[in-house]
Design a protein around this motif. Structure first.
Motif, PDB file in Angstrom:
ATOM      1  N   ARG A  30      50.446  81.882  56.258  1.00 27.26           N
ATOM      2  CA  ARG A  30      49.587  82.690  56.345  1.00 27.26           C
ATOM      3  C   ARG A  30      48.638  81.884  57.311  1.00 27.26           C
ATOM      4  NH1 ARG A  30      48.928  84.907  49.970  1.00 27.26           N
ATOM      5  NH2 ARG A  30      50.482  86.264  49.835  1.00 27.26           N
ATOM      6  N   GLU A  54      52.094  80.720  44.877  1.00 29.65           N
ATOM      7  CA  GLU A  54      50.481  80.633  46.249  1.00 29.65           C
ATOM      8  C   GLU A  54      49.211  80.936  46.012  1.00 29.65           C
ATOM      9  OE1 GLU A  54      53.196  84.349  45.230  1.00 29.65           O
ATOM     10  OE2 GLU A  54      51.904  82.865  43.616  1.00 29.65           O
ATOM     11  N   SER A  61      47.731  75.417  53.119  1.00 30.43           N
ATOM     12  CA  SER A  61      47.364  75.438  54.277  1.00 30.43           C
ATOM     13  C   SER A  61      46.085  74.917  54.745  1.00 30.43           C
ATOM     14  CB  SER A  61      47.277  76.498  53.849  1.00 30.43           C
ATOM     15  OG  SER A  61      45.885  77.213  52.796  1.00 30.43           O
TER      16      SER A  61
END
Ligand code: SF4
Length: 476
Positions: A30, A54, A61
């Protein structure tokens, strides 16, 4: 190979492969999360709630220096809030390096003819433990290769021998185990020997990498048997378990998500996550020439520890002497709560090792072989409170019961006073004059910082007893 290693082996009642690779890769692919999403995950963690896979991926990230610094700052804060300034100490004791597995990254792999094979007998183990006690150690982890000769019965005998060794005020009060996963019956035998934590590292959660590095004809070639290993342990009454991955085998971000998935799986199915998480990095090893392209540099290593700290607030994070003194000093700031010290991992190393490491006698090269006394002094100079505490495990505050107690206030009431009495024992019985001076000052500062009242008076009484009498092991 004994029946225990060949017959189809019963899994736990939750014996499924819960590592959803497509999902984990999808999360990692992502785009970088919005800063607000990163800050939301941080806020949840600072409220001492475990993060989902998640939410952990959101932290992974984050690549902007600003957000990474916010992650470090939050990890420092959470470390202080949950663990105070305590650092729990232990030492490894390798007992036998016979192994029928052929793990590509390990000096003890069966195809390695250059390594010295040895299994300490009970008398040799006694001598090693005497040497460790005479240095002031109270907590050990015993380590075995995987071999038919290392039966649960034999391991239990070794563990009882370790507990039986007493030199002066010396004794080992908690023995953890790092060994091959067992069946339910094997774990029950080990439990009878009063072990602390049972560690099984998945090494890598990436299936293809696992297949490539572990000969499928060997017991360790069975990914699911190993992944299910600690579920069987918990079903057998061992509720303090330790997971880990060998960083450098595959993408470190994937392994972090694998570890968090594993901790959450245990929490959801057994009411307690893993007691500890370890994140050893690939190190040079005798007879090993492995280049993976996934080697983890120091910056990424620091990030993975800070993110793990935020993802699993109540899980102990272990940084071993694989790492250099400098790296260990840094990562204790924002995550690590347990370290080994004064470690030698050569078989018989605590009585036979010289200043230099004998690579042909150890599983990998250590990065920090300073004596315990030097590490103790540095910790205290850095404002940490070294602890040899074993109270929770001996008072049955383990697994989900431990979790109950890891609520605000518990640390000040139990962990800090217990750390202080174990430190006082070390200072009176084993410390060099410089280390004793630094320690006595730290103890006085810590006691002065405690609120007046019965608990403080009781602690001062126990510290005085240790200084002035033969009383030892005064914990609450
Ligand atoms: S990592 Fe463990 S199982 Fe694998 S070869 Fe080394 S000692 Fe044996």
């Amino acid at each position: 190979m004994s029946d225990r290693m060949t017959q189809s082996r019963p899994l736990s009642s939750n014996g499924i492969d819960f590592i959803d690779e497509a999902n984990l890769h999808g999360l990692l692919e992502r785009p970088a999360a919005e800063p607000q999403a990163v800050r939301d995950a941080i806020a949840k963690s600072l409220s001492k709630e475990a993060l989902s896979v998640e939410e952990t991926a959101v932290l992974l990230s984050a690549t902007s220096p600003e957000l990474i610094e916010e992650i470090y700052a939050a990890a420092r804060q959470l470390k202080r809030d949950v663990y105070g300034n305590r650092i729990v100490l232990f030492a490894p004791l390798y007992i036998g390096n016979d192994c029928i597995n052929d793990c590509a990254y390990c000096a003890f792999k069966r195809s390695n003819r250059d390594v010295e094979r040895r299994t300490l007998d009970l008398a040799e183990v006694r001598r090693q433990v005497e040497a460790l006690e005479n240095k002031g150690h109270k907590r050990l982890i015993v380590v075995f290769g995987e071999h038919p000769r290392y039966t649960p019965e034999l391991m239990a005998e070794y563990i009882r021998t370790v507990y039986d060794v007493r030199v002066g005020h010396g004794e080992i009060r908690r023995v953890n185990v790092n060994a091959a996963p067992m069946d339910h019956e094997g774990y029950a035998i080990i439990k009878e020997a009063r072990i602390g934590t049972f560690q099984v590292f998945q090494e890598t959660y990436h299936h293809e990498t696992y297949r490539r590095l572990h000969d499928p004809r060997t017991p360790k070639g069975d990914y699911l048997w190993r992944l299910d290993g600690l579920s069987r342990a918990m079903e057998s009454g061992l509720d303090d378990v330790g997971i880990g991955a060998l960083f450098g085998l595959y993408d470190w971000r994937f392994e972090v998500l694998g570890l968090v998935s594993h901790a959450l799986f245990l929490q959801n199915h057994y009411g307690a996550g893993s007691h500890t998480i370890s994140f050893p990095r690939l190190r040079p090893a005798c007879g090993v020439d492995l280049k993976t392209g996934y080697e983890v540099d120091d910056d990424d290593f620091k990030r993975l520890i800070a993110i793990l700290r935020l993802a699993v607030p109540y899980t102990g994070l272990i940084c071993t002497a694989r790492e250099s003194a400098e790296i260990r000093r840094t990562v204790m700031e924002f995550g690590v709560s347990q370290i080994d010290a004064g470690s030698r991992i050569e078989l018989g190393g605590y009585t036979e090792a010289g200043d230099a490491q004998a690579m042909e006698r150890e599983q990998f090269e250590l990065g920090d072989i300073r004596p315990l006394d030097s590490v103790m002094r540095e910790l205290m100079v850095d404002g940490y409170l070294p602890s040899f505490c074993t109270a929770c495990y001996r008072l049955g505050r383990t697994g989900e019961h431990f979790m109950e107690f890891s609520i605000p206030g518990f640390i000040k009431r139990f962990c800090t006073p217990n750390a202080l009495t174990t430190l006082e024992e070390y200072l009176v019985d084993y410390a060099s004059p410089e280390t004793r001076a630094a320690g006595e000052k730290l103890i006085q500062d810590e006691v002065d910082a405690l609120p007046d009242g019965a608990d403080k008076a009781d602690l001062e009484r126990r510290l005085k007893q240790i200084r002035e009498t033969d009383s030892r092991d005064l914990y609450i």
